[in-house]
Write a protein that holds these residues in place. Sequence first.
Motif, PDB file in Angstrom:
ATOM      1  N   THR A   1       0.835  -1.200   0.000  1.00  0.00           N
ATOM      2  CA  THR A   1       0.000   0.000   0.000  1.00  0.00           C
ATOM      3  C   THR A   1       0.870   1.251   0.000  1.00  0.00           C
ATOM      4  OG1 THR A   1      -1.715  -1.154   1.256  1.00  0.00           O
ATOM      5  CG2 THR A   1      -1.832   1.248   1.205  1.00  0.00           C
ATOM      6  N   PRO A   2       0.635   2.191  -0.897  1.00  0.00           N
ATOM      7  CA  PRO A   2       1.406   3.448  -0.885  1.00  0.00           C
ATOM      8  C   PRO A   2       1.216   4.188   0.435  1.00  0.00           C
ATOM      9  CG  PRO A   2       0.157   3.213  -2.927  1.00  0.00           C
ATOM     10  CD  PRO A   2      -0.334   2.138  -2.011  1.00  0.00           C
ATOM     11  N   GLU A   3       2.194   4.960   0.834  1.00  0.00           N
ATOM     12  CA  GLU A   3       2.085   5.759   2.053  1.00  0.00           C
ATOM     13  C   GLU A   3       0.858   6.661   1.958  1.00  0.00           C
ATOM     14  OE1 GLU A   3       3.828   5.826   4.925  1.00  0.00           O
ATOM     15  OE2 GLU A   3       4.868   4.030   4.203  1.00  0.00           O
ATOM     16  N   THR A   4       0.105   6.729   3.045  1.00  0.00           N
ATOM     17  CA  THR A   4      -1.126   7.505   3.025  1.00  0.00           C
ATOM     18  C   THR A   4      -1.399   8.089   4.400  1.00  0.00           C
ATOM     19  OG1 THR A   4      -3.527   7.391   2.668  1.00  0.00           O
ATOM     20  CG2 THR A   4      -2.459   5.406   3.512  1.00  0.00           C
ATOM     21  N   ASP A   5      -2.069   9.248   4.416  1.00  0.00           N
ATOM     22  CA  ASP A   5      -2.530   9.836   5.659  1.00  0.00           C
ATOM     23  C   ASP A   5      -3.997   9.516   5.907  1.00  0.00           C
ATOM     24  OD1 ASP A   5      -0.172  11.027   6.544  1.00  0.00           O
ATOM     25  OD2 ASP A   5      -0.475  12.810   5.310  1.00  0.00           O
ATOM     26  N   ALA A   6      -4.562   8.594   5.127  1.00  0.00           N
ATOM     27  CA  ALA A   6      -5.940   8.164   5.359  1.00  0.00           C
ATOM     28  C   ALA A   6      -6.005   7.450   6.704  1.00  0.00           C
ATOM     29  CB  ALA A   6      -6.403   7.245   4.244  1.00  0.00           C
ATOM     30  N   PRO A   7      -7.019   7.747   7.525  1.00  0.00           N
ATOM     31  CA  PRO A   7      -7.080   7.128   8.859  1.00  0.00           C
ATOM     32  C   PRO A   7      -7.257   5.613   8.828  1.00  0.00           C
ATOM     33  CG  PRO A   7      -8.497   9.068   8.743  1.00  0.00           C
ATOM     34  CD  PRO A   7      -8.072   8.754   7.339  1.00  0.00           C
ATOM     35  N   PHE A   8      -7.959   5.103   7.799  1.00  0.00           N
ATOM     36  CA  PHE A   8      -8.270   3.676   7.800  1.00  0.00           C
ATOM     37  C   PHE A   8      -8.048   3.009   6.448  1.00  0.00           C
ATOM     38  CE2 PHE A   8     -10.546   4.846  11.674  1.00  0.00           C
ATOM     39  CZ  PHE A   8     -10.170   3.813  12.514  1.00  0.00           C
ATOM     40  N   PRO A   9      -6.794   2.916   5.988  1.00  0.00           N
ATOM     41  CA  PRO A   9      -6.535   2.035   4.846  1.00  0.00           C
ATOM     42  C   PRO A   9      -6.831   0.597   5.272  1.00  0.00           C
ATOM     43  CG  PRO A   9      -4.477   2.690   5.881  1.00  0.00           C
ATOM     44  CD  PRO A   9      -5.557   3.495   6.542  1.00  0.00           C
ATOM     45  N   ALA A  10      -6.909  -0.312   4.324  1.00  0.00           N
ATOM     46  CA  ALA A  10      -7.315  -1.686   4.631  1.00  0.00           C
ATOM     47  C   ALA A  10      -6.453  -2.309   5.724  1.00  0.00           C
ATOM     48  CB  ALA A  10      -7.264  -2.525   3.366  1.00  0.00           C
ATOM     49  N   TRP A  11      -5.138  -2.087   5.657  1.00  0.00           N
ATOM     50  CA  TRP A  11      -4.269  -2.724   6.639  1.00  0.00           C
ATOM     51  C   TRP A  11      -4.475  -2.165   8.042  1.00  0.00           C
ATOM     52  CZ3 TRP A  11      -1.199   0.781   9.030  1.00  0.00           C
ATOM     53  CH2 TRP A  11      -0.851   1.947   8.323  1.00  0.00           C
ATOM     54  N   GLN A  12      -4.878  -0.891   8.142  1.00  0.00           N
ATOM     55  CA  GLN A  12      -5.146  -0.317   9.456  1.00  0.00           C
ATOM     56  C   GLN A  12      -6.382  -0.961  10.075  1.00  0.00           C
ATOM     57  OE1 GLN A  12      -3.673   2.068  11.703  1.00  0.00           O
ATOM     58  NE2 GLN A  12      -5.264   1.060  12.882  1.00  0.00           N
ATOM     59  N   GLY A  13      -7.419  -1.173   9.255  1.00  0.00           N
ATOM     60  CA  GLY A  13      -8.593  -1.869   9.755  1.00  0.00           C
ATOM     61  C   GLY A  13      -8.248  -3.268  10.251  1.00  0.00           C
ATOM     62  N   MET A  14      -7.338  -3.934   9.551  1.00  0.00           N
ATOM     63  CA  MET A  14      -6.913  -5.269   9.971  1.00  0.00           C
ATOM     64  C   MET A  14      -6.108  -5.212  11.265  1.00  0.00           C
ATOM     65  SD  MET A  14      -6.052  -7.367   6.459  1.00  0.00           S
ATOM     66  CE  MET A  14      -5.120  -6.082   5.600  1.00  0.00           C
ATOM     67  N   GLN A  15      -5.315  -4.152  11.449  1.00  0.00           N
ATOM     68  CA  GLN A  15      -4.596  -3.994  12.708  1.00  0.00           C
ATOM     69  C   GLN A  15      -5.583  -3.840  13.867  1.00  0.00           C
ATOM     70  OE1 GLN A  15      -1.898  -0.650  12.176  1.00  0.00           O
ATOM     71  NE2 GLN A  15      -0.228  -1.998  11.544  1.00  0.00           N
ATOM     72  N   TYR A  16      -6.626  -3.084  13.633  1.00  0.00           N
ATOM     73  CA  TYR A  16      -7.652  -2.895  14.652  1.00  0.00           C
ATOM     74  C   TYR A  16      -8.316  -4.228  14.979  1.00  0.00           C
ATOM     75  CZ  TYR A  16     -10.374   0.652  17.166  1.00  0.00           C
ATOM     76  OH  TYR A  16     -10.911   1.462  18.141  1.00  0.00           O
ATOM     77  N   LEU A  17      -8.644  -5.000  13.919  1.00  0.00           N
ATOM     78  CA  LEU A  17      -9.280  -6.296  14.109  1.00  0.00           C
ATOM     79  C   LEU A  17      -8.353  -7.248  14.870  1.00  0.00           C
ATOM     80  CD1 LEU A  17     -11.741  -8.067  13.556  1.00  0.00           C
ATOM     81  CD2 LEU A  17     -10.753  -8.637  11.333  1.00  0.00           C
ATOM     82  N   ARG A  18      -7.066  -7.165  14.609  1.00  0.00           N
ATOM     83  CA  ARG A  18      -6.111  -8.012  15.337  1.00  0.00           C
ATOM     84  C   ARG A  18      -6.125  -7.683  16.829  1.00  0.00           C
ATOM     85  NH1 ARG A  18      -0.057  -7.813  13.303  1.00  0.00           N
ATOM     86  NH2 ARG A  18      -0.347  -5.630  13.905  1.00  0.00           N
ATOM     87  N   ASP A  19      -6.138  -6.395  17.168  1.00  0.00           N
ATOM     88  CA  ASP A  19      -6.171  -6.027  18.581  1.00  0.00           C
ATOM     89  C   ASP A  19      -7.467  -6.465  19.248  1.00  0.00           C
ATOM     90  OD1 ASP A  19      -3.662  -4.914  18.845  1.00  0.00           O
ATOM     91  OD2 ASP A  19      -4.303  -2.898  18.281  1.00  0.00           O
ATOM     92  N   MET A  20      -8.554  -6.520  18.483  1.00  0.00           N
ATOM     93  CA  MET A  20      -9.804  -7.054  19.009  1.00  0.00           C
ATOM     94  C   MET A  20      -9.708  -8.566  19.188  1.00  0.00           C
ATOM     95  SD  MET A  20     -12.335  -4.853  16.510  1.00  0.00           S
ATOM     96  CE  MET A  20     -13.781  -5.881  16.830  1.00  0.00           C
ATOM     97  N   SER A  21      -9.159  -9.243  18.174  1.00  0.00           N
ATOM     98  CA  SER A  21      -9.157 -10.707  18.155  1.00  0.00           C
ATOM     99  C   SER A  21      -8.186 -11.312  19.162  1.00  0.00           C
ATOM    100  CB  SER A  21      -8.813 -11.199  16.743  1.00  0.00           C
ATOM    101  OG  SER A  21      -9.773 -10.737  15.804  1.00  0.00           O
ATOM    102  N   THR A  22      -7.105 -10.614  19.481  1.00  0.00           N
ATOM    103  CA  THR A  22      -6.175 -11.102  20.492  1.00  0.00           C
ATOM    104  C   THR A  22      -6.675 -10.798  21.902  1.00  0.00           C
ATOM    105  OG1 THR A  22      -4.927  -9.025  20.492  1.00  0.00           O
ATOM    106  CG2 THR A  22      -4.174 -10.785  18.990  1.00  0.00           C
ATOM    107  N   GLY A  23      -7.598  -9.851  22.019  1.00  0.00           N
ATOM    108  CA  GLY A  23      -8.066  -9.418  23.326  1.00  0.00           C
ATOM    109  C   GLY A  23      -7.188  -8.357  23.959  1.00  0.00           C
ATOM    110  N   ARG A  24      -6.111  -7.951  23.263  1.00  0.00           N
ATOM    111  CA  ARG A  24      -5.212  -6.955  23.858  1.00  0.00           C
ATOM    112  C   ARG A  24      -5.890  -5.596  24.029  1.00  0.00           C
ATOM    113  NH1 ARG A  24      -1.308  -9.070  19.925  1.00  0.00           N
ATOM    114  NH2 ARG A  24      -0.099 -10.716  20.945  1.00  0.00           N
ATOM    115  N   GLY A  25      -6.820  -5.274  23.120  1.00  0.00           N
ATOM    116  CA  GLY A  25      -7.498  -3.987  23.217  1.00  0.00           C
ATOM    117  C   GLY A  25      -8.801  -4.050  23.984  1.00  0.00           C
ATOM    118  N   LYS A  26      -9.109  -5.199  24.594  1.00  0.00           N
ATOM    119  CA  LYS A  26     -10.365  -5.381  25.329  1.00  0.00           C
ATOM    120  C   LYS A  26     -10.439  -4.426  26.516  1.00  0.00           C
ATOM    121  CE  LYS A  26     -14.179  -7.616  26.440  1.00  0.00           C
ATOM    122  NZ  LYS A  26     -14.646  -6.499  27.292  1.00  0.00           N
TER     123      LYS A  26
END
Length: 298
Positions: free
Chosen positions: A247-272
């Motif tokens: 993915t090219p560098e972007t200042d968009a708040p939620f590129p696809a990989w950022q959404g996946m990072q958020y989902l990872r923190d949910m799925s591991t329970g670290r962000g619970k």
Amino acid sequence: MDGAQTQHLVVVAGATGDLGTRIVKALTAKGRPVRALVRRPADELARGNVEQVSVDFGNGVALTHAVSGAACVVSALNGTAPVILDTQGQLLDAAVTAGVPRFIPSDFCLDYLTTRPGDNRNMDLRRQFAARLDAARIRATSILNGPFADLLEGQAPIVLHRFRRVLFWGDADQVFDFTAKDDVAAYTADAALDPAAPRHLRISGDQISPRGLAELLTSLEGRRWRLLRAGGIGRLSAIIAVARALTPETDAPFPAWQGMQYLRDMSTGRGKLHGFDNARYGKTDWTSAAAVLAPTIR
């Protein structure tokens, strides 16, 4: 504005954004005066006890004047480093210079205090800003609410209506937090008016696991929904790394990989979230996952 009013005046930055507009409405619904910092006057704010002030965040003198007299400054600014660190930092500096007693930063997320540094760009930005905020001469309150509940409507790849599947990574019984934006806004308004609000407030409108979502959707639709395990956390991390590299560098708040990072923190329970403060202001009408999902059933 007289002295009695300024005791309750709340300044809202990012007031024309989705969450910011809701926060302004929640404050005015309580009869509180609001000063909305905007780039240009907005029709959706042109009612109630709202003063709109056009401001250049790069002009420290004007920005300090714009926040003067406030009991609390609420930031609903949304973005990446140029916004969360730079623009919000300018807002913080102005609030400190003006002698504003309290500041609510634009956190409104899962518990970034328990996530791993480097795992989630947006959480890292909030952690970085928090260090600056904690060093400032101002009382701060961060509101942590987990993911916004509207993600359940289909904005996140969890509820797959076409296939009647609930997609998950890792453990199907890992509980997620979800909070509707209107509930977040109403709670933020209460916190902004609370001079004794603590450094962190944790709220969740509903808590439900992927398995719980499948059971809920089955009951709502009357047809069976199944779980779809996409893989373990290691596979998700590998996909994130590939997606970010491509993915090219972007200042968009939620590129696809950022959404996946958020989902990872949910799925591991670290962000619970733990130790909820839902009852602090007496709010009881929290929006459930069922209320969010019911209108999506065809």
